[in-house]
Design a protein around this motif. Sequence first.
Motif, PDB file in Angstrom:
ATOM      1  N   PRO A   1       0.674  -1.229   0.039  1.00 31.78           N
ATOM      2  CA  PRO A   1       0.076  -0.064  -0.146  1.00 31.78           C
ATOM      3  C   PRO A   1       0.712   1.367   0.149  1.00 31.78           C
ATOM      4  N   PHE A   2       1.955   1.194   0.731  1.00 31.51           N
ATOM      5  CA  PHE A   2       2.960   2.518   0.731  1.00 31.51           C
ATOM      6  C   PHE A   2       3.430   2.631  -0.549  1.00 31.51           C
ATOM      7  N   ARG A   3       4.088   1.427  -1.073  1.00 35.63           N
ATOM      8  CA  ARG A   3       4.508   1.841  -2.553  1.00 35.63           C
ATOM      9  C   ARG A   3       3.657   2.163  -3.731  1.00 35.63           C
ATOM     10  N   LEU A   4       2.142   1.752  -3.334  1.00 39.79           N
ATOM     11  CA  LEU A   4       1.497   2.258  -4.322  1.00 39.79           C
ATOM     12  C   LEU A   4       0.997   3.825  -4.095  1.00 39.79           C
ATOM     13  N   GLU A   5       1.152   4.290  -2.953  1.00 45.05           N
ATOM     14  CA  GLU A   5       1.027   5.776  -2.558  1.00 45.05           C
ATOM     15  C   GLU A   5       1.938   6.379  -3.207  1.00 45.05           C
ATOM     16  N   ARG A   6       3.246   5.864  -2.978  1.00 44.70           N
ATOM     17  CA  ARG A   6       4.323   6.677  -3.632  1.00 44.70           C
ATOM     18  C   ARG A   6       4.362   6.455  -5.124  1.00 44.70           C
ATOM     19  N   CYS A   7       3.891   5.684  -5.630  1.00 45.19           N
ATOM     20  CA  CYS A   7       4.018   5.391  -7.186  1.00 45.19           C
ATOM     21  C   CYS A   7       2.938   6.386  -7.558  1.00 45.19           C
ATOM     22  N   VAL A   8       1.748   6.548  -7.131  1.00 40.97           N
ATOM     23  CA  VAL A   8       0.830   7.334  -7.812  1.00 40.97           C
ATOM     24  C   VAL A   8       1.190   8.924  -7.384  1.00 40.97           C
ATOM     25  N   ILE A   9       1.971   9.171  -6.228  1.00 39.43           N
ATOM     26  CA  ILE A   9       2.265  10.516  -6.007  1.00 39.43           C
ATOM     27  C   ILE A   9       3.483  11.011  -7.108  1.00 39.43           C
ATOM     28  N   GLU A  10       4.296   9.966  -7.344  1.00 38.44           N
ATOM     29  CA  GLU A  10       5.522  10.237  -8.411  1.00 38.44           C
ATOM     30  C   GLU A  10       4.862  10.350  -9.806  1.00 38.44           C
ATOM     31  N   ILE A  11       3.900   9.591 -10.228  1.00 38.77           N
ATOM     32  CA  ILE A  11       3.319   9.819 -11.319  1.00 38.77           C
ATOM     33  C   ILE A  11       2.616  11.043 -11.729  1.00 38.77           C
ATOM     34  N   GLU A  12       1.738  11.502 -10.584  1.00 37.94           N
ATOM     35  CA  GLU A  12       1.098  12.892 -10.775  1.00 37.94           C
ATOM     36  C   GLU A  12       2.268  13.906 -10.530  1.00 37.94           C
ATOM     37  N   ASP A  13       3.358  13.745  -9.976  1.00 39.25           N
ATOM     38  CA  ASP A  13       4.323  14.838  -9.894  1.00 39.25           C
ATOM     39  C   ASP A  13       4.948  14.821 -11.355  1.00 39.25           C
ATOM     40  N   ALA A  14       5.259  13.723 -12.080  1.00 43.74           N
ATOM     41  CA  ALA A  14       5.681  13.586 -13.391  1.00 43.74           C
ATOM     42  C   ALA A  14       4.744  14.235 -14.380  1.00 43.74           C
ATOM     43  N   CYS A  15       3.410  14.030 -13.996  1.00 42.61           N
ATOM     44  CA  CYS A  15       2.516  14.536 -14.966  1.00 42.61           C
ATOM     45  C   CYS A  15       2.564  16.110 -15.038  1.00 42.61           C
ATOM     46  N   LEU A  16       2.575  16.792 -13.908  1.00 43.91           N
ATOM     47  CA  LEU A  16       2.850  18.051 -13.493  1.00 43.91           C
ATOM     48  C   LEU A  16       4.119  18.613 -14.230  1.00 43.91           C
ATOM     49  N   ALA A  17       5.399  17.879 -14.180  1.00 45.20           N
ATOM     50  CA  ALA A  17       6.694  18.277 -14.676  1.00 45.20           C
ATOM     51  C   ALA A  17       6.294  18.430 -16.260  1.00 45.20           C
ATOM     52  N   LEU A  18       5.749  17.078 -16.551  1.00 48.64           N
ATOM     53  CA  LEU A  18       5.717  17.066 -18.384  1.00 48.64           C
ATOM     54  C   LEU A  18       4.900  18.010 -18.909  1.00 48.64           C
ATOM     55  N   ARG A  19       4.183  18.369 -18.347  1.00 49.00           N
ATOM     56  CA  ARG A  19       3.042  19.463 -19.006  1.00 49.00           C
ATOM     57  C   ARG A  19       3.741  20.609 -19.219  1.00 49.00           C
ATOM     58  N   GLU A  20       4.679  20.995 -18.819  1.00 49.70           N
ATOM     59  CA  GLU A  20       5.269  22.297 -19.025  1.00 49.70           C
ATOM     60  C   GLU A  20       6.380  22.196 -20.351  1.00 49.70           C
ATOM     61  N   TYR A  21       6.042  20.903 -20.911  1.00 51.79           N
ATOM     62  CA  TYR A  21       6.669  20.866 -22.205  1.00 51.79           C
ATOM     63  C   TYR A  21       5.815  21.195 -23.353  1.00 51.79           C
ATOM     64  N   VAL A  22       4.643  21.074 -23.105  1.00 52.00           N
ATOM     65  CA  VAL A  22       3.383  21.208 -24.266  1.00 52.00           C
ATOM     66  C   VAL A  22       2.426  22.325 -23.667  1.00 52.00           C
ATOM     67  N   SER A  23       1.722  22.937 -24.474  1.00 47.58           N
ATOM     68  CA  SER A  23       0.937  23.829 -24.238  1.00 47.58           C
ATOM     69  C   SER A  23      -0.731  23.169 -24.193  1.00 47.58           C
ATOM     70  N   VAL A  24      -1.582  24.018 -23.814  1.00 45.62           N
ATOM     71  CA  VAL A  24      -2.918  23.443 -23.755  1.00 45.62           C
ATOM     72  C   VAL A  24      -3.601  23.096 -25.129  1.00 45.62           C
ATOM     73  N   ASP A  25      -2.851  23.705 -26.272  1.00 43.14           N
ATOM     74  CA  ASP A  25      -3.333  23.300 -27.766  1.00 43.14           C
ATOM     75  C   ASP A  25      -3.103  21.713 -27.842  1.00 43.14           C
ATOM     76  N   MET A  26      -2.095  21.309 -27.504  1.00 47.06           N
ATOM     77  CA  MET A  26      -1.802  19.842 -27.472  1.00 47.06           C
ATOM     78  C   MET A  26      -2.811  19.190 -26.966  1.00 47.06           C
ATOM     79  N   HIS A  27      -3.295  19.476 -25.819  1.00 52.78           N
ATOM     80  CA  HIS A  27      -4.735  18.888 -25.012  1.00 52.78           C
ATOM     81  C   HIS A  27      -5.612  18.643 -26.059  1.00 52.78           C
ATOM     82  N   THR A  28      -5.994  19.765 -26.350  1.00 53.57           N
ATOM     83  CA  THR A  28      -7.040  20.196 -27.370  1.00 53.57           C
ATOM     84  C   THR A  28      -6.989  19.063 -28.513  1.00 53.57           C
ATOM     85  N   LYS A  29      -5.887  19.303 -29.097  1.00 56.76           N
ATOM     86  CA  LYS A  29      -5.442  18.500 -30.492  1.00 56.76           C
ATOM     87  C   LYS A  29      -5.648  16.915 -29.920  1.00 56.76           C
ATOM     88  N   ALA A  30      -5.256  16.615 -28.987  1.00 59.91           N
ATOM     89  CA  ALA A  30      -5.453  15.109 -28.550  1.00 59.91           C
ATOM     90  C   ALA A  30      -6.825  14.792 -28.548  1.00 59.91           C
TER      91      ALA A  30
END
Length: 399
Positions: free
Chosen positions: A273-302
């Motif tokens: 359970p602790f490993r899962l919690e950490r995995c989720v946190i790091e996935i969400e942190d990675a998503c926050l970091a990666l979205r700085e490489y694209v604009s909202v236009d990429m989201h709209t196109k997707a």
Amino acid sequence: MSTPTIVAGALWLVALWRLPSIRHSHKQRSLALTLVTLAAAMTFEVSQVKEAVDASVGADVRLSPLLKQMLGVTSAAYLLDFVIAVVRPQGLARRARLVAAGVTLPLMLAFYALANWTPGGPVRLGGGRDALFPLLYMTVFTLYIGVAMVVATWLFLGGVRHSRTLLGKAGLGFLGLGTLLGSLYALQRIVFVTVHLASGASYPGLENLFSTTLKQATALSVALGVCLPPLSVAVEYVAAWSTLRKLRPLWAQLTEAAPYVVLATAIGRRRIPFRLERCVIEIEDACLALREYVSVDMHTKARRFVRQEGVDVQLSDAVAEACWLRAAAQIARNGKRLRGVEYPPLGVTGRDRDSELSWLRAVAHAYLSSPVVFEFVRQEQSSISHEQGASERISSHDN
């Protein structure tokens, strides 16, 4: 094998299973002692045990009923202590409960010693001038059991709605059913004693049937109720392991593109359970970091691309999320963060725990295996390469 032997054996198995937890907390200690004393009490229902105990001290003394009922009172006291620790951790009439148990057991001993018991068979009211003492004995025993079981039933059934898992609710429900049956056991003892005192009539066969059935049903219901919450923990553990196994590939892909979000502290492999919690946190942190490489236009196109490809409406948001995340991960390996633009929103934001895990599983599945995601990223790479080539030709022409 007789029914009393099966019931006693089942109770001892559950009691021995829970006994190691006696050192963990006050709540667990009360539960373990409840099961041990209840198993010991029901052991005296086994005819061989009952006969051996009575033979060891003399048939006229009939020690087994006293031991059985004193253990029953002790078990009821510990069970009441357990349910209060679970449902009312702030406590409930602790001093009154200690006084009640402390008075009941000595009174039972005294009245039992003074009673004029009918030789052989179940405990009766007796006869002659000493009939008062059996009555007092049964009154003290029944009163304590009845009140304890009624209070425990109220607490157990009231706590069902506060339990967060289905098996936890079922466990409290079965414990409440067991104490309710215990209340009925006390009630039927009162009814038979009242009938005997009022009319002189007795129904030993019927009384024994009711008494035995209710005692066994109470014990088995309590044992089942005790088993279900730990089973709930096991089910949650397996579910966490399954979810972690499904999210780990997504975690590996995203943290490869944004390795700085990974925490340095190691976690034991069994702490799922602790490993899962950490995995989720790091996935969400990675998503926050990666979205700085694209604009909202990429989201709209997707989102537009996913709709054009005919993806199911229920999955379209997760697939679109996987599209721009995979594209962002590709850009992050060689590109630079964008400044002064609006970034894509994260689909995981604002969800409760179950919805969050369900969303991440859907995104992970699409990210790793959806042809739509791979095609979107391929087209974006071709578009970026084409734009870079055009930019280089313009720059060369200007020179």
